[in-house]
Scaffold this active site. Sequence first.
Site, PDB file in Angstrom:
ATOM      1  N   CYS A 197       6.175  -5.197   0.416  1.00 24.60           N
ATOM      2  CA  CYS A 197       6.309  -3.881  -0.208  1.00 24.60           C
ATOM      3  C   CYS A 197       6.234  -2.757   0.836  1.00 24.60           C
ATOM      4  CB  CYS A 197       5.283  -3.746  -1.319  1.00 24.60           C
ATOM      5  SG  CYS A 197       5.723  -2.507  -2.533  1.00 24.60           S
ATOM      6  N   GLY A 201       0.866  -1.173   0.000  1.00 25.17           N
ATOM      7  CA  GLY A 201       0.000   0.000   0.000  1.00 25.17           C
ATOM      8  C   GLY A 201       0.899   1.218   0.000  1.00 25.17           C
ATOM      9  N   GLU A 261       0.924 -11.768  -3.729  1.00 25.69           N
ATOM     10  CA  GLU A 261      -0.527 -11.914  -3.558  1.00 25.69           C
ATOM     11  C   GLU A 261      -1.281 -11.427  -4.795  1.00 25.69           C
ATOM     12  OE1 GLU A 261       1.279  -9.603  -2.352  1.00 25.69           O
ATOM     13  OE2 GLU A 261       0.196  -7.703  -2.260  1.00 25.69           O
ATOM     14  N   HIS A 289       4.877  -8.191  -4.856  1.00 22.34           N
ATOM     15  CA  HIS A 289       3.554  -8.661  -4.434  1.00 22.34           C
ATOM     16  C   HIS A 289       3.310 -10.040  -5.008  1.00 22.34           C
ATOM     17  CE1 HIS A 289       2.042  -4.632  -3.176  1.00 22.34           C
ATOM     18  NE2 HIS A 289       2.999  -4.247  -3.999  1.00 22.34           N
TER      19      HIS A 289
HETATM   20  N1  GLN Z   1       5.760   2.953  -2.732  1.00 24.74           N
HETATM   21  C1  GLN Z   1       5.025   2.449  -1.621  1.00 24.74           C
HETATM   22  C2  GLN Z   1       5.558   3.008  -0.302  1.00 24.74           C
HETATM   23  O1  GLN Z   1       6.432   3.783  -0.324  1.00 24.74           O
HETATM   24  C3  GLN Z   1       5.045   0.943  -1.586  1.00 24.74           C
HETATM   25  C4  GLN Z   1       4.320   0.405  -2.772  1.00 24.74           C
HETATM   26  C5  GLN Z   1       3.572  -0.854  -2.533  1.00 24.74           C
HETATM   27  O2  GLN Z   1       3.348  -1.283  -1.409  1.00 24.74           O
HETATM   28  N2  GLN Z   1       3.123  -1.422  -3.615  1.00 24.74           N
HETATM   29  O3  GLN Z   1       5.085   2.640   0.738  1.00 24.74           O
END
Ligand code: GLN
Length: 188
Positions: free
Chosen positions: A79, A47, A172, A170
């Site tokens: 992530c 996220g 998932e 990811h």
């Molecule tokens: N760029 C997001 C962050 O800095 C991470 C991206 C992701 O979770 N898909 O938290």
Amino acid sequence: MIVGVLALQGAFIEHQKMLEQLGVETFQIRNKSHLDKPMDGIVLPGGESTTMYRVLRDQNMVEPLKKIINDGLPTFGTCAGLLLLAKEVDNYKSEYLQTMDIEAKKNAYGRQLGSFKTVGEFNGQKDTPFVFIRAPYIVETKNDNVEVLAIVDDKIVAARQNNQFVTAFHSELTDDLTVHKFFVDMLK
Ligand code: GLN
């Protein structure tokens, strides 16, 4: 087996679906009291790490969450979840949970290569699909007990330190259960 999935923001339903396919029960963690529920593991999904951390802080969830991770609960950070766990984020001056001895780089692939799919070796398993979305990578491991599990283009994109497991990608968002199986094995 039951796993709590942090459901404040981001791609949490996809993790629940993957784990449920592997016979693991899941529930959503939406507030502080949900952290008190019995669980065999926890997922911090992808996220936006800054947004997720802000909600954790506003709901007074930072300290209890750090405690259950430091007490040894199997933890899977994807992530943004990787960034939340990293002890250091080299291009971003903010302090997240900082429970894992890695240094990460946020939005590490820049704008052009912000999002891409590839296949690679995960923990010796060839041809594992990886989906990167404005992903971080691990710049450096900061402790000998951090095990590197996947490398893409010379960058560390998955690692484990005791009860903490992180991926920059990811899994998932694929239909391949390899990476979630690895986490489920940590629950036993
Ligand atoms: N760029 C997001 C962050 O800095 C991470 C991206 C992701 O979770 N898909 O938290």
